[in-house]
Design a protein around this motif. Structure first.
Motif, PDB file in Angstrom:
ATOM      1  N   ILE A 242      -0.590  -2.920  10.659  1.00  0.00           N
ATOM      2  CA  ILE A 242       0.077  -3.906   9.746  1.00  0.00           C
ATOM      3  C   ILE A 242       1.510  -3.698   9.764  1.00  0.00           C
ATOM      4  CG2 ILE A 242       0.119  -4.278   7.049  1.00  0.00           C
ATOM      5  CD1 ILE A 242      -2.607  -5.170   8.618  1.00  0.00           C
ATOM      6  N   VAL A 243       1.920  -2.191  10.033  1.00  0.00           N
ATOM      7  CA  VAL A 243       3.303  -2.052   9.762  1.00  0.00           C
ATOM      8  C   VAL A 243       3.954  -2.702  11.067  1.00  0.00           C
ATOM      9  CG1 VAL A 243       5.113  -0.279  10.125  1.00  0.00           C
ATOM     10  CG2 VAL A 243       3.244   0.285   8.735  1.00  0.00           C
TER      11      VAL A 243
ATOM     12  N   ALA B 269       7.125  -0.081   0.203  1.00  0.00           N
ATOM     13  CA  ALA B 269       8.062   0.621   0.953  1.00  0.00           C
ATOM     14  C   ALA B 269       8.520  -0.162   2.377  1.00  0.00           C
ATOM     15  CB  ALA B 269       7.545   2.203   1.226  1.00  0.00           C
ATOM     16  N   VAL B 270       7.528  -0.741   2.875  1.00  0.00           N
ATOM     17  CA  VAL B 270       7.666  -1.368   4.012  1.00  0.00           C
ATOM     18  C   VAL B 270       8.180  -2.706   3.708  1.00  0.00           C
ATOM     19  CG1 VAL B 270       6.591  -2.230   6.327  1.00  0.00           C
ATOM     20  CG2 VAL B 270       5.649  -0.326   5.368  1.00  0.00           C
ATOM     21  N   TYR B 271       7.707  -3.507   2.944  1.00  0.00           N
ATOM     22  CA  TYR B 271       8.389  -4.848   2.865  1.00  0.00           C
ATOM     23  C   TYR B 271       9.881  -4.639   2.090  1.00  0.00           C
ATOM     24  CZ  TYR B 271       9.236  -9.035  -0.176  1.00  0.00           C
ATOM     25  OH  TYR B 271       9.505 -10.188  -0.682  1.00  0.00           O
TER      26      TYR B 271
ATOM     27  N   ALA C 148       0.890  -1.106  -0.010  1.00  0.00           N
ATOM     28  CA  ALA C 148      -0.069  -0.161  -0.293  1.00  0.00           C
ATOM     29  C   ALA C 148       0.793   1.345  -0.047  1.00  0.00           C
ATOM     30  CB  ALA C 148      -0.891   0.039   1.234  1.00  0.00           C
ATOM     31  N   PRO C 149       0.539   2.380  -0.397  1.00  0.00           N
ATOM     32  CA  PRO C 149       1.090   3.628  -0.503  1.00  0.00           C
ATOM     33  C   PRO C 149       1.404   3.927   1.069  1.00  0.00           C
ATOM     34  CG  PRO C 149      -0.796   4.215  -1.548  1.00  0.00           C
ATOM     35  CD  PRO C 149      -0.794   2.604  -1.021  1.00  0.00           C
ATOM     36  N   LEU C 150       2.690   4.263   1.338  1.00  0.00           N
ATOM     37  CA  LEU C 150       3.511   4.351   2.790  1.00  0.00           C
ATOM     38  C   LEU C 150       2.513   5.207   3.511  1.00  0.00           C
ATOM     39  CD1 LEU C 150       5.603   3.598   4.848  1.00  0.00           C
ATOM     40  CD2 LEU C 150       6.780   5.801   3.910  1.00  0.00           C
ATOM     41  N   THR C 151       1.833   6.401   3.040  1.00  0.00           N
ATOM     42  CA  THR C 151       0.838   7.254   3.721  1.00  0.00           C
ATOM     43  C   THR C 151      -0.337   6.581   4.076  1.00  0.00           C
ATOM     44  OG1 THR C 151       0.001   8.018   1.577  1.00  0.00           O
ATOM     45  CG2 THR C 151       1.919   9.294   2.634  1.00  0.00           C
ATOM     46  N   ASP C 152      -0.738   5.181   3.528  1.00  0.00           N
ATOM     47  CA  ASP C 152      -1.897   4.579   3.938  1.00  0.00           C
ATOM     48  C   ASP C 152      -1.656   3.428   4.642  1.00  0.00           C
ATOM     49  OD1 ASP C 152      -3.158   6.585   2.191  1.00  0.00           O
ATOM     50  OD2 ASP C 152      -3.321   5.400   0.449  1.00  0.00           O
ATOM     51  N   MET C 153      -0.537   3.038   4.980  1.00  0.00           N
ATOM     52  CA  MET C 153      -0.321   1.802   5.822  1.00  0.00           C
ATOM     53  C   MET C 153      -0.730   2.037   7.199  1.00  0.00           C
ATOM     54  SD  MET C 153       1.226  -0.511   3.900  1.00  0.00           S
ATOM     55  CE  MET C 153       2.191  -1.462   5.074  1.00  0.00           C
TER      56      MET C 153
END
Length: 249
Positions: free
Chosen positions: A104-105, A151-153, A95-100
């Motif tokens: 979940i993170v 981004a997180v992955y 997902a977009p980083l701003t929407d994570m």
């Protein structure tokens, strides 16, 4: 002659996908394999499919430090030691980083990074007592170029690359080789949850060999890295990606 006869191995996230393929290949080569996974039915079914009764299911949440230690200690005691650890467990969410969402993170970090830390902490004393061994961390080609909404992955996989180099130095004196595998796109249930059919088509079109790697090919690469044939390989991240990294995004 079987390459891993008499060896004992731990594979996290082994209920399906790449983790299962690695565990299966190890068992085919004579190893007993502890298969750690949070999904009870899946990991028990997966373990039962390994040849020779060499699959051992451990229903384990890798983010739970005590549970990971208990599982690895139990397996090592029953097998008389430990030779190999493969840190494969991961959580997929794009997902977009701003929407994570924060939860979940947190969960992705707990599984992908903390889970690897806890398994290394638990396995290292057993590997040292064995006089050496091998560790594989599962990285990704997503470390090498940007992947939309990953981004997180990608950050987690980048951290595992750094950890691989660090632990290769720290554990090398004990005869423990630490390396990483960086698969390209591989069709697994987890990957299919974040990549749609069009995404798979685009990835294949970008790949020089015009095909994607399979989970079984990742298993074969893992077998090579933990075998005596790779005795001088340490601190390396090996890409198994049909050339997509050199082609670029």
């Amino acid at each position: 002659m079987s390459k891993l006869a008499g060896k004992s191995c731990v594979v996290t996230g082994a209920g399906g996908g790449i983790g299962y393929a690695i565990a299966a290949r190890f068992a085919e080569e004579g190893a007993h394999v502890a298969m750690l996974d949070i999904k009870e039915d899946m990991v028990k079914e997966a373990a039962a499919k390994l040849p020779g009764g060499r699959g051992h299911a451990y229903v384990t949440d890798v983010s739970d430090r005590k549970a990971v230690k208990q599982a690895i200690d139990d397996f090592a005691e029953k097998q008389g030691g430990l030779d190999v650890l493969v840190n494969n467990a991961v959580m997929f969410y794009y997902a977009p980083l701003t929407d994570m969402p924060e939860d979940i993170v947190d969960r992705m970090l707990d599984v992908g990074i903390k889970g690897t830390f806890w398994a290394l902490q638990a396995a290292t004393p057993h590997l040292i007592r064995r006089g050496g061994g091998s560790v594989i961390n599962l990285s990704s080609v997503a470390v090498s170029f940007a992947v939309k909404h990953a981004a997180v992955y990608s950050s987690i996989k980048g951290a595992l690359d750094a950890l691989t180099r660090q632990q290769a130095v720290e554990l090398g004196a004990h005869g423990i080789r630490v390396n990483a595998l960086a698969p390209g796109p591989v069709s697994t249930p987890g990957a299919n949850s974040v990549i749609d059919p069009e995404g798979w088509k685009n990835r294949q079109a970008r790949t020089p060999l015009r095909r994607l790697a399979t989970a079984e090919e990742i298993g074969a690469a893992a077998l090579f890295l933990v075998s005596d044939e790779a005795a001088s390989i340490a601190g390396v991240t090996l890409k198994i990606d049909a050339g997509i990294t050199v082609a670029g995004p």
